[in-house]
Design a protein around this motif. Sequence first.
Motif, mmCIF file in Angstrom:
data_model
loop_
_atom_site.group_PDB
_atom_site.id
_atom_site.type_symbol
_atom_site.label_atom_id
_atom_site.label_comp_id
_atom_site.label_asym_id
_atom_site.label_seq_id
_atom_site.Cartn_x
_atom_site.Cartn_y
_atom_site.Cartn_z
ATOM 1 N N LEU A 75 0.834 -1.202 0.000
ATOM 2 C CA LEU A 75 0.000 0.000 0.000
ATOM 3 C C LEU A 75 0.869 1.252 0.000
ATOM 4 O O LEU A 75 0.637 2.194 -0.767
ATOM 5 C CB LEU A 75 -0.907 -0.027 1.231
ATOM 6 N N ARG A 76 1.901 1.254 0.825
ATOM 7 C CA ARG A 76 2.820 2.392 0.857
ATOM 8 C C ARG A 76 3.510 2.589 -0.489
ATOM 9 O O ARG A 76 3.675 3.722 -0.967
ATOM 10 C CB ARG A 76 3.869 2.176 1.944
ATOM 11 N N LYS A 77 3.899 1.487 -1.099
ATOM 12 C CA LYS A 77 4.577 1.581 -2.390
ATOM 13 C C LYS A 77 3.653 2.186 -3.444
ATOM 14 O O LYS A 77 4.065 3.059 -4.229
ATOM 15 C CB LYS A 77 5.052 0.192 -2.828
ATOM 16 N N LYS A 78 2.398 1.754 -3.474
ATOM 17 C CA LYS A 78 1.456 2.276 -4.452
ATOM 18 C C LYS A 78 1.141 3.754 -4.217
ATOM 19 O O LYS A 78 0.850 4.496 -5.159
ATOM 20 C CB LYS A 78 0.167 1.447 -4.434
ATOM 21 N N LEU A 79 1.203 4.162 -2.965
ATOM 22 C CA LEU A 79 0.955 5.563 -2.642
ATOM 23 C C LEU A 79 2.183 6.432 -2.870
ATOM 24 O O LEU A 79 2.132 7.647 -2.684
ATOM 25 C CB LEU A 79 0.499 5.693 -1.178
ATOM 26 N N GLY A 80 3.298 5.797 -3.254
ATOM 27 C CA GLY A 80 4.521 6.540 -3.501
ATOM 28 C C GLY A 80 5.164 7.047 -2.225
ATOM 29 O O GLY A 80 5.854 8.070 -2.233
ATOM 30 N N GLU A 81 4.969 6.308 -1.143
ATOM 31 C CA GLU A 81 5.467 6.762 0.151
ATOM 32 C C GLU A 81 6.985 6.849 0.194
ATOM 33 O O GLU A 81 7.536 7.623 0.975
ATOM 34 C CB GLU A 81 4.981 5.812 1.262
ATOM 35 N N ASP A 82 7.657 6.048 -0.618
ATOM 36 C CA ASP A 82 9.116 6.091 -0.611
ATOM 37 C C ASP A 82 9.644 7.423 -1.150
ATOM 38 O O ASP A 82 10.798 7.777 -0.937
ATOM 39 C CB ASP A 82 9.691 4.930 -1.439
ATOM 40 N N MET A 83 8.773 8.165 -1.841
ATOM 41 C CA MET A 83 9.207 9.446 -2.414
ATOM 42 C C MET A 83 8.813 10.631 -1.532
ATOM 43 O O MET A 83 9.131 11.761 -1.836
ATOM 44 C CB MET A 83 8.596 9.627 -3.808
ATOM 45 N N HIS A 84 8.093 10.361 -0.446
ATOM 46 C CA HIS A 84 7.613 11.442 0.409
ATOM 47 C C HIS A 84 8.245 11.354 1.783
ATOM 48 O O HIS A 84 8.334 10.276 2.374
ATOM 49 C CB HIS A 84 6.084 11.388 0.535
ATOM 50 N N LYS A 85 8.635 12.482 2.283
ATOM 51 C CA LYS A 85 9.275 12.518 3.602
ATOM 52 C C LYS A 85 8.257 12.234 4.699
ATOM 53 O O LYS A 85 8.508 11.508 5.645
ATOM 54 C CB LYS A 85 9.937 13.887 3.812
ATOM 55 N N ASN A 86 7.081 12.851 4.582
ATOM 56 C CA ASN A 86 6.029 12.670 5.576
ATOM 57 C C ASN A 86 5.125 11.509 5.156
ATOM 58 O O ASN A 86 4.329 11.643 4.229
ATOM 59 C CB ASN A 86 5.218 13.953 5.735
ATOM 60 N N LYS A 87 5.251 10.395 5.826
ATOM 61 C CA LYS A 87 4.496 9.198 5.466
ATOM 62 C C LYS A 87 3.028 9.349 5.848
ATOM 63 O O LYS A 87 2.697 9.812 6.939
ATOM 64 C CB LYS A 87 5.075 7.974 6.180
ATOM 65 N N LEU A 88 2.140 8.931 4.940
ATOM 66 C CA LEU A 88 0.720 8.926 5.264
ATOM 67 C C LEU A 88 0.402 7.807 6.251
ATOM 68 O O LEU A 88 -0.445 7.965 7.124
ATOM 69 C CB LEU A 88 -0.110 8.760 3.986
ATOM 70 N N ILE A 89 1.059 6.670 6.081
ATOM 71 C CA ILE A 89 0.870 5.547 7.002
ATOM 72 C C ILE A 89 2.131 5.435 7.851
ATOM 73 O O ILE A 89 3.211 5.134 7.345
ATOM 74 C CB ILE A 89 0.609 4.238 6.247
ATOM 75 N N LYS A 90 1.984 5.696 9.110
ATOM 76 C CA LYS A 90 3.131 5.737 10.019
ATOM 77 C C LYS A 90 3.172 4.483 10.880
ATOM 78 O O LYS A 90 2.135 4.025 11.377
ATOM 79 C CB LYS A 90 3.034 6.975 10.909
ATOM 80 N N THR A 91 4.353 3.921 11.047
ATOM 81 C CA THR A 91 4.545 2.787 11.943
ATOM 82 C C THR A 91 4.842 3.302 13.346
ATOM 83 O O THR A 91 5.731 4.133 13.539
ATOM 84 C CB THR A 91 5.719 1.907 11.477
ATOM 85 N N VAL A 92 4.060 2.821 14.300
ATOM 86 C CA VAL A 92 4.328 3.108 15.713
ATOM 87 C C VAL A 92 4.982 1.852 16.267
ATOM 88 O O VAL A 92 4.307 0.847 16.509
ATOM 89 C CB VAL A 92 3.039 3.452 16.477
ATOM 90 N N TRP A 93 6.286 1.886 16.404
ATOM 91 C CA TRP A 93 7.042 0.671 16.696
ATOM 92 C C TRP A 93 6.563 -0.001 17.976
ATOM 93 O O TRP A 93 6.402 0.620 19.016
ATOM 94 C CB TRP A 93 8.545 0.998 16.795
ATOM 95 N N GLY A 94 6.332 -1.300 17.846
ATOM 96 C CA GLY A 94 5.874 -2.096 18.971
ATOM 97 C C GLY A 94 4.400 -2.003 19.243
ATOM 98 O O GLY A 94 3.883 -2.671 20.146
#
Length: 231
Positions: free
Chosen positions: A205-224
């Motif tokens: 999903l992140r890849k399709k949204l082009g998240e790798d090209m954006h500094k501010n991620k739309l989907i954020k991982t909250v570790w743990g």
Amino acid sequence: MKSITILIADDEAEIADLIELHLEKEGYRCMKVSDGQEAISAVKTHPIDLAILDIMMPKMDGYEVTRQIREQHHMPIIFLSAKATDLDKIAGLVRGADDYVTKPFNPMELVARVNAQLRRSMQFNQSAPANTPVLEAGGLVINPEQRTVSIYGKPIELTPKEFDILYLLASYPKKVYSSENIFHQVWGEAYYEGGNTVMVHIRTLRKKLGEDMHKNKLIKTVWGVGYTFNG
């Protein structure tokens, strides 16, 4: 109960017959084909509600069958394969499958997964209420009634499960969902080895949204903890 038709595509006749036997006991109607081209033809000429696809089929493998189905249809797809490593499962989910069952398999488990996929599909295929809001954030537009997604005006093709995950997260910005919670709400099942499944869908999903090209991620991982929508 509405007559539901399930496509079984497998070149091993004994396996296809076994699946058909158990699904017909549940009241489903089955169509059996033995290669990928026949599977595509069946989808084009018959109303199919769910497809069970072997990956290694003659003429066209399950990956290509799925790609072509996804161009026109959003039916649930379950891969059934002897390829049993985690990488194989991840590859299947990335290619657009909703679930992945390995051979040898328990027929009753497969039936349970079919039931779960159909139940979830029927819930989300119902027309969204007229007041269901279109969600917008950071150039992203999610239309729940049409089940479409675009970012900065460019349409994004998502699988049904990817759409459901995105809409769930975007509906409650900043709320953190665990993998277990996402799996329960999107797949409609109790948590069953769902961690990797959710992780793979989030990744694609992140890849399709082009998240790798954006500094501010739309989907954020909250570790743990899990995932949150950062819109």
